[in-house]
Scaffold this motif. Structure first.
Motif, mmCIF file in Angstrom:
data_model
loop_
_atom_site.group_PDB
_atom_site.id
_atom_site.type_symbol
_atom_site.label_atom_id
_atom_site.label_comp_id
_atom_site.label_asym_id
_atom_site.label_seq_id
_atom_site.Cartn_x
_atom_site.Cartn_y
_atom_site.Cartn_z
ATOM 1 N N ILE A 58 0.826 -1.203 0.000
ATOM 2 C CA ILE A 58 0.000 0.000 0.000
ATOM 3 C C ILE A 58 0.869 1.265 0.000
ATOM 4 C CG2 ILE A 58 -1.810 1.265 1.202
ATOM 5 C CD1 ILE A 58 -2.696 -1.420 -0.014
ATOM 6 N N SER A 59 1.885 1.293 0.869
ATOM 7 C CA SER A 59 2.789 2.450 0.931
ATOM 8 C C SER A 59 4.167 1.971 1.377
ATOM 9 C CB SER A 59 2.244 3.508 1.895
ATOM 10 O OG SER A 59 2.189 3.008 3.218
ATOM 11 N N VAL A 60 5.210 2.767 1.114
ATOM 12 C CA VAL A 60 6.581 2.384 1.442
ATOM 13 C C VAL A 60 6.732 2.247 2.961
ATOM 14 C CG1 VAL A 60 8.991 3.093 1.334
ATOM 15 C CG2 VAL A 60 7.488 3.463 -0.638
ATOM 16 N N GLY A 61 7.355 1.141 3.385
ATOM 17 C CA GLY A 61 7.575 0.901 4.807
ATOM 18 C C GLY A 61 7.665 -0.579 5.088
ATOM 19 N N ASN A 62 7.760 -0.935 6.374
ATOM 20 C CA ASN A 62 7.847 -2.338 6.795
ATOM 21 C C ASN A 62 6.687 -2.673 7.729
ATOM 22 O OD1 ASN A 62 10.274 -2.488 5.393
ATOM 23 N ND2 ASN A 62 11.515 -2.070 7.222
ATOM 24 N N THR A 63 6.215 -3.908 7.663
ATOM 25 C CA THR A 63 5.193 -4.397 8.601
ATOM 26 C C THR A 63 5.259 -5.915 8.658
ATOM 27 O OG1 THR A 63 2.857 -4.303 9.214
ATOM 28 C CG2 THR A 63 3.332 -4.593 6.866
ATOM 29 N N TRP A 64 4.693 -6.472 9.717
ATOM 30 C CA TRP A 64 4.673 -7.933 9.854
ATOM 31 C C TRP A 64 3.405 -8.502 9.223
ATOM 32 C CZ3 TRP A 64 8.724 -10.711 11.145
ATOM 33 C CH2 TRP A 64 9.736 -10.144 11.940
ATOM 34 N N LEU A 65 3.574 -9.669 8.605
ATOM 35 C CA LEU A 65 2.448 -10.478 8.120
ATOM 36 C C LEU A 65 2.310 -11.667 9.060
ATOM 37 C CD1 LEU A 65 0.358 -11.433 5.924
ATOM 38 C CD2 LEU A 65 2.274 -12.652 4.865
ATOM 39 N N LYS A 100 5.080 -15.641 11.429
ATOM 40 C CA LYS A 100 5.072 -14.302 10.860
ATOM 41 C C LYS A 100 6.186 -14.139 9.831
ATOM 42 C CE LYS A 100 7.809 -12.258 14.626
ATOM 43 N NZ LYS A 100 7.839 -11.212 15.669
ATOM 44 N N CYS A 101 6.012 -13.140 8.993
ATOM 45 C CA CYS A 101 6.970 -12.837 7.927
ATOM 46 C C CYS A 101 7.055 -11.313 7.805
ATOM 47 C CB CYS A 101 6.494 -13.466 6.617
ATOM 48 S SG CYS A 101 7.395 -12.936 5.147
ATOM 49 N N LEU A 102 8.288 -10.770 7.672
ATOM 50 C CA LEU A 102 8.466 -9.334 7.545
ATOM 51 C C LEU A 102 8.227 -8.910 6.101
ATOM 52 C CD1 LEU A 102 9.285 -6.628 8.836
ATOM 53 C CD2 LEU A 102 11.662 -7.160 8.177
ATOM 54 N N LEU A 103 7.321 -7.956 5.899
ATOM 55 C CA LEU A 103 7.054 -7.404 4.574
ATOM 56 C C LEU A 103 7.783 -6.070 4.439
ATOM 57 C CD1 LEU A 103 3.194 -8.035 4.236
ATOM 58 C CD2 LEU A 103 5.069 -9.489 3.446
ATOM 59 N N ARG A 104 8.638 -5.980 3.402
ATOM 60 C CA ARG A 104 9.332 -4.724 3.101
ATOM 61 C C ARG A 104 8.691 -4.151 1.835
ATOM 62 N NH1 ARG A 104 13.974 -4.578 6.180
ATOM 63 N NH2 ARG A 104 14.766 -6.602 6.912
ATOM 64 N N VAL A 105 8.020 -3.033 1.976
ATOM 65 C CA VAL A 105 7.296 -2.441 0.853
ATOM 66 C C VAL A 105 8.149 -1.325 0.262
ATOM 67 C CG1 VAL A 105 5.160 -1.351 0.087
ATOM 68 C CG2 VAL A 105 5.121 -3.006 1.975
ATOM 69 N N ILE A 106 8.468 -1.457 -1.053
ATOM 70 C CA ILE A 106 9.300 -0.481 -1.763
ATOM 71 C C ILE A 106 8.465 0.206 -2.828
ATOM 72 C CG2 ILE A 106 11.392 -1.830 -1.305
ATOM 73 C CD1 ILE A 106 11.266 -2.865 -4.157
ATOM 74 N N PRO A 107 8.981 1.302 -3.440
ATOM 75 C CA PRO A 107 8.182 2.024 -4.446
ATOM 76 C C PRO A 107 7.743 1.117 -5.586
ATOM 77 C CG PRO A 107 10.053 3.349 -3.771
ATOM 78 C CD PRO A 107 10.254 1.997 -3.153
ATOM 79 N N ALA A 108 6.667 1.523 -6.233
ATOM 80 C CA ALA A 108 6.106 0.743 -7.339
ATOM 81 C C ALA A 108 7.120 0.600 -8.458
ATOM 82 C CB ALA A 108 4.835 1.413 -7.858
ATOM 83 N N ALA A 109 7.150 -0.545 -9.082
ATOM 84 C CA ALA A 109 8.036 -0.812 -10.219
ATOM 85 C C ALA A 109 7.184 -1.181 -11.417
ATOM 86 C CB ALA A 109 8.992 -1.939 -9.899
#
Length: 660
Positions: free
Chosen positions: A559-566, A577-586
């Protein structure tokens, strides 16, 4: 010697007689039938049976009271021969069992002075088609015409005639109503329908009651298995015990003059609607309303007039059954023309004081609530072995464990509370235990108090346990673990064995973190879940979201740049759990933004600097060009179309194809 002349008159008479005999030959109608049996059947009664099947009973007074085999029916051995019964004037009573099992009896002639017909007098006379009783008849016994399945016409002209239990069980009549209106079952009752009048008339489907009827007697229509509709007269005041017991009624309207409704009067489990037109009647009161109340075992909506104050919560509860009560308003322009209320009924929120309540075994507690009258609340517990509750909402804890307490108002608002019951002296195990195939776990029982413990499992192919409480998972599945102390206390626990520790996977590989582009979606899975439901969530839904996918998968989206847990969670508090690293759209790309291809020629497209090894390809107009799963484009006809592609990580792009 007499002269010829002297004999002529005699000769003429004889000749005439012979001529008459030749013209009108003798028949059975011209001579008496032969008697095949006779005797006495009362102090002043005699009987005679002829070879044509007619049984005549003559004399005065009542029959002997037959009681086979002690006092046998005198014509009992010849009952199969009886086709017609003629009771002479003077016979006042027909004994019990008098004509039972006369299967070939087709008609009965009753005398005008007859007053009583005994129990089972015509039981199983299955060829009898019609009975018209004299006005003198005052009593018909129990089961008198039971199983007379060809009996299609009944006429009872005396309004004071009483009826015994199941007197007309299983007869063929389908309609009933006042005399003279052409009903199968005609009656003269004007003020009251007597007890048992139509009980067990299994073919009766239509009944017309005179407007003058004020009372319906006990069991009057009980077990009429086809009576699905009934219209009660407006004059009706009293409905007796079991009056419509077990009738398949769907709806009933109670007239406004009804003041009394008896026990089990409408034990009709098919009822869905009950409409009361007047004030609350006096319902049968009992300490066990679920068994004896007027509407016991009934689940239906009951309506009552909006402006009648007699409809209190106490009156409604007395009716019994699982009834949902509703006021009837008559709205015009949003205002009730009777009570003046604006809009529909509104009720406050019904709440129990506690949503969870801890109790010790043997402890009692009064449950408090808001939003309803005390008498308007019905109580129950989910497991009566764990806790009980009385009609006033007083709970008693009975054994260790959990159960729900439910409270329901008469207008069907419901609240519940979880009862958590503990026993400090009880031998205790956890409610459930998860373990992997091949793992061993030592189970401890609380409150063993130094007693020797004996361990066992329900299914040894799923798990095993040794004498010390060491459990080993053998194969995937569930089974019970049991423990018994030497002083006789017992406890149990459900063992849930899985293939191995659960894990989040992507493309078949276990992962602990995943890089995600903004705006792209990925399908992740949870391994080793068996048949259990997986609940997915993210720690911060503004960074990434997750929804349910196929095969217990979770579809994540950046959804937006940042980190969160799944998180993937299973019953029994299993979580991974798994760490999600969200980067800019490609954006996926190829080396061309447009490409010209000749008709009949092909060109191989490849992703430029791809992050994934494969892509999905398609064209907008398949009549101009086609593309295979590897990105090989072939021109088919002149024109332009778009080539679309989606990388495995969710990135998309397109290229304009010009086919010449």
């Amino acid at each position: 010697m007499k002269s010829y002349k002297a004999m002529r008159p005699l000769s003429i008479i004889v000749a005439c007689a012979l001529a008459v005999c030749l013209i009108f030959p003798l028949t059975r109608d011209n001579v008496s039938a032969n008697t095949v049996g006779s005797g006495t059947c009362g102090e002043n009664l005699t009987w005679e049976l002829d070879d044509e099947g007619t049984l005549r009973i003559s004399g005065t007074g009542p029959m002997t009271k037959f009681q086979p085999p002690t006092v046998p029916v005198p014509w009992g051995s010849q009952r199969e021969q009886i086709k017609k019964v003629i009771l002479g004037q003077g016979v006042t009573q027909i004994s019990q069992y008098a004509f039972y099992y006369c299967e070939n009896l087709t008609s009965v002639s009753f005398p005008s002075g007859l007053t009583d017909i005994g129990d089972q007098a015509f039981y199983y006379c299955r060829s009898l088609t019609s009975v018209v009783f004299p006005e003198s008849l005052t009593s018909i016994g129990s089961l008198t015409f039971d199983e007379c399945r060809a009996l299609r016409k009944i006429k009872i002209p005396n309004k004071d005639t009483t009826i015994g239990h199941s007197a007309f069980h299983n007869v063929a009549v389908t309609s009933a109503g006042p005399i003279g209106d052409g009903y199968d079952y005609e009656f003269a009752w004007t003020d009251a329908i007597p007890d048992h009048a139509f009980a067990n008339c299994n073919n009766l489907s239509r009944v017309t009651l005179p407007d003058s009827i004020k009372t319906i007697g006990n069991l009057a229509f009980a077990a009429c298995s086809k009576l699905s509709e009934v219209t009660l007269p407006s004059s009706l005041e009293v409905i007796g015990n079991d009056a419509f017991d077990i009738c398949p009624l769907l709806s009933v309207t109670i007239p406004s003059h009804v003041t009394t409704i008896g026990a089990r009067a409408f034990e009709c489990r098919s009822l869905t609607e009950i409409h009361f037109l007047g004030s609350a009647p006096s319902f049968f009161e009992t300490s066990e309303p679920q068994y004896k109340a007027s509407f016991c075992y009934v689940t239906a909506t009951a309506t009552f007039p909006c402006n009648d104050a007699s409809w209190t919560a106490s009156a409604m509860r007395t009716a019994g059954g699982n009834l949902t009560w509703r006021r009837v308003h008559h709205f015009s322009n949003g205002i009730c023309t009777i009570c003046g209320q604006h809009g529909e009924d509104t009720y406050p929120e019904f709440l129990l004081a506690d949503s969870r309540l801890s109790l010790e075994v043997g402890q009692t507690k009064q449950i408090s609530f808001t939003g309803a009258e005390a008498e308007a609340v019905k109580w129950r517990t989910g497991n009566t072995d764990k806790a009980s509750v009385d009609q006033n909402g007083v709970v008693t804890a009975k054994s260790q464990g959990n159960t729900w307490l439910y409270a329901t108002t008469l207008d069907n608002r419901e609240a519940k509370c979880l009862l958590m019951i503990s026993d400090t002296s009880a031998l205790t195990l956890p409610a459930e235990k998860w373990l992997n195939v091949g793992d061993t776990f030592r189970m401890e029982a609380e409150n063993a108090n130094g007693q020797e413990l004996t361990w066992s499992v329900g299914n040894k192919s799923i798990a095993t346990v040794d004498g010390s409480g060491n459990i080993t998972g053998r194969r995937v599945g569930n089974t019970w673990l049991y423990v018994t102390s030497s002083d006789g206390r017992r406890a149990q626990c459900i063992l849930k064995v899985r293939a191995g520790a659960i894990a989040i996977t992507f493309c078949g590989k276990r992962i602990t973190e995943k890089t995600v582009n903004v705006g792209t979606q990925y399908q992740l899975y949870c391994a080793n879940t068996g048949n259990l439901e997986v609940i997915w969530r993210t720690g911060n839904s503004s960074v990434a979201t997750v929804g349910n996918g196929v095969l217990k998968g979770g579809i994540i989206e950046g959804i937006s740049v940042g980190n969160t847990w799944l998180y993937a969670t299973l019953p029994g508090e299993q979580q991974v759990k798994c760490l999600l690293r969200v980067i800019p759209a490609a954006t996926a790309s190829v080396r061309y933004t447009e490409k010209t291809i000749k008709v009949g020629s092909s060109f191989q497209f490849e992703l430029y600097d791809p992050q994934d090894s494969t892509a999905t390809w398609w064209v907008g107009n398949t009549s101009i060009a086609q593309v295979d799963q590897n990105g090989l484009v072939t021109g088919l006809s002149s024109g332009n179309t778009w080539l679309h592609f989606r990388a495995e990580d969710g990135r998309t792009g397109k290229c304009l194809l010009k086919i010449r």
